[in-house]
Scaffold this motif. Structure first.
Motif, PDB file in Angstrom:
ATOM      1  N   ILE A   1      -0.992   5.856   1.358  1.00 47.28           N
ATOM      2  CA  ILE A   1      -0.640   6.792   0.287  1.00 47.28           C
ATOM      3  C   ILE A   1      -0.449   8.172   0.911  1.00 47.28           C
ATOM      4  O   ILE A   1      -0.830   8.413   2.061  1.00 47.28           O
TER       5      ILE A   1
ATOM      6  N   ALA B   1      -7.334   4.923  -4.605  1.00 46.59           N
ATOM      7  CA  ALA B   1      -6.590   6.006  -3.966  1.00 46.59           C
ATOM      8  C   ALA B   1      -7.270   7.353  -4.200  1.00 46.59           C
ATOM      9  O   ALA B   1      -7.373   8.184  -3.288  1.00 46.59           O
TER      10      ALA B   1
ATOM     11  N   ASN C   1       1.166   7.590  -4.917  1.00 45.25           N
ATOM     12  CA  ASN C   1       0.863   6.174  -4.724  1.00 45.25           C
ATOM     13  C   ASN C   1       2.054   5.336  -5.176  1.00 45.25           C
ATOM     14  O   ASN C   1       2.452   5.382  -6.342  1.00 45.25           O
TER      15      ASN C   1
ATOM     16  N   SER D   1       1.018   1.661  -7.936  1.00 47.03           N
ATOM     17  CA  SER D   1       0.121   2.220  -8.943  1.00 47.03           C
ATOM     18  C   SER D   1      -0.337   1.173  -9.956  1.00 47.03           C
ATOM     19  O   SER D   1       0.442   0.637 -10.734  1.00 47.03           O
TER      20      SER D   1
END
Length: 339
Positions: A202, A228, A217, A220
């Motif tokens: 990320i 994350a 990201n 997702s």
């Protein structure tokens, strides 16, 4: 006689075309000697032309051992690049480096992202009028700050671990990497973040003025986003304490506060459908640096082709022209005494 005349014409035009091609490459050489990310490289038609012409050099050669085994693409002994391509922060000695960069569905390595982000830093450094004042970190920075954070938490938030002599402080001073910039002179800092348990890259972007870490990201989901955000915590918690060690931030009227930075998820990003997170991370950063909106539809193959072609062409140009940037050139030896 007629056959001789035709042969002469063919030879004449062949030499003419070769001469024009050498002239064309010479005109382009000034685009490549500093960095692969230049205005020329943003020319879509030029990229498409070079992609079609050069990608054949990046494809498996001479033969694929197995089209299903991504780790065994080249015949034994045919994977070497001699001499290795020099990319400043690292040398590339295998064709597989380009293969993994060019073909969708393959995870980029630390080497790929360190080299890409090094040249993004150079792009900011050499721009006459940079649109964004920024710098980046590397994969080692992520490992370093995560190791410190684990120790920090294990020792019940022991602030004595945060010192001006720590490696993190050297990054902030701009001394730890080639083409690094002091953070107090920047508005944004990009972080390469690897979620090891998820095997996923990320992008983090610190807005120093806003005191926010923006998290990008490309995969997702509720679970992935939670992981994350957790991966961003070392940056959010520790960096304010490091900033407080430097008077330069106050002199530049940058906000200094010991409270953790806010971590903000960037919404509306294009999503990966295969193992292409590294390509997304690099592209997200470049879109922001160029102040361009991230498109909702992301052509991974096109972006990978572009990166592979730019770096291959740049490396070949450096090799042919015997050119190194100042920060890439090997240190000069002592002058010989001629007396």
């Amino acid at each position: 006689m007629k056959e001789f005349s035709n042969a002469y014409v063919i030879i004449y035009y062949t030499h003419l075309l070769l001469g024009l091609s050498h002239f064309f490459l010479g005109c382009l050489s000034h685009y490549y000697y500093r960095l692969p990310f230049s205005k020329f490289h943003n020319n879509e038609n030029g990229i498409i032309f070079m992609t079609r012409r050069i990608c054949s050099l990046l494809k498996p050669f001479p033969l694929l051992l197995s089209r299903h085994d991504k780790e065994k693409v080249y015949l034994k002994g045919k994977d070497k690049i001699v001499p290795p391509f020099r990319f400043g922060v690292e040398d590339v000695a295998t064709k597989m480096w380009f293969h993994k960069l060019a073909y969708p569905g393959q995870c980029l390595t630390n080497s790929h992202l360190d080299i890409i982000f090094y040249y993004l830093r150079k792009k900011g450094k050499y721009a006459k009028e940079p649109k964004v004042k920024f710098t980046t970190t590397d994969c080692l920075f992520f490992k370093t700050i995560h190791a410190l954070y684990e120790k920090f938490i294990a020792q019940k938030k022991n602030l004595s671990l945060i010192t001006a002599q720590h490696a993190i402080a050297d990054y902030i001073r701009g001394r730890k990497m080639l083409c690094g910039s002091p953070w107090h002179l920047c508005d944004h800092v990009f972080f390469i973040i690897h979620m090891e348990t998820e095997s996923h890259w990320i992008l983090g972007r610190l807005n120093i003025e806003e005191r926010r870490v923006y998290m990008y990201n490309s995969l997702s989901t509720a679970m992935k986003d939670s992981a994350a955000i957790k991966a961003c915590q070392p940056f959010a918690v520790l960096l304010p304490h490091f900033f407080a060690l430097f008077d330069e931030f106050k002199k530049e009227k940058k906000p200094v506060c010991l409270d953790p930075f806010e971590v903000v998820k960037v919404d509306g990003l294009p999503q990966q459908t295969s193992n292409d997170c590294g390509c997304f991370v690099a592209s997200f950063a470049e879109y922001f640096i160029d102040m361009k909106p991230i498109p909702p539809i992301f052509d991974v193959e096109k972006h990978r082709d572009r990166l592979a072609v730019l770096f291959y062409k740049y490396a070949r140009m450096k090799e042919v022209e015997f050119i190194d940037s100042e920060d890439e050139a090997p240190p000069k030896g002592p002058k010989k005494n001629l007396s």
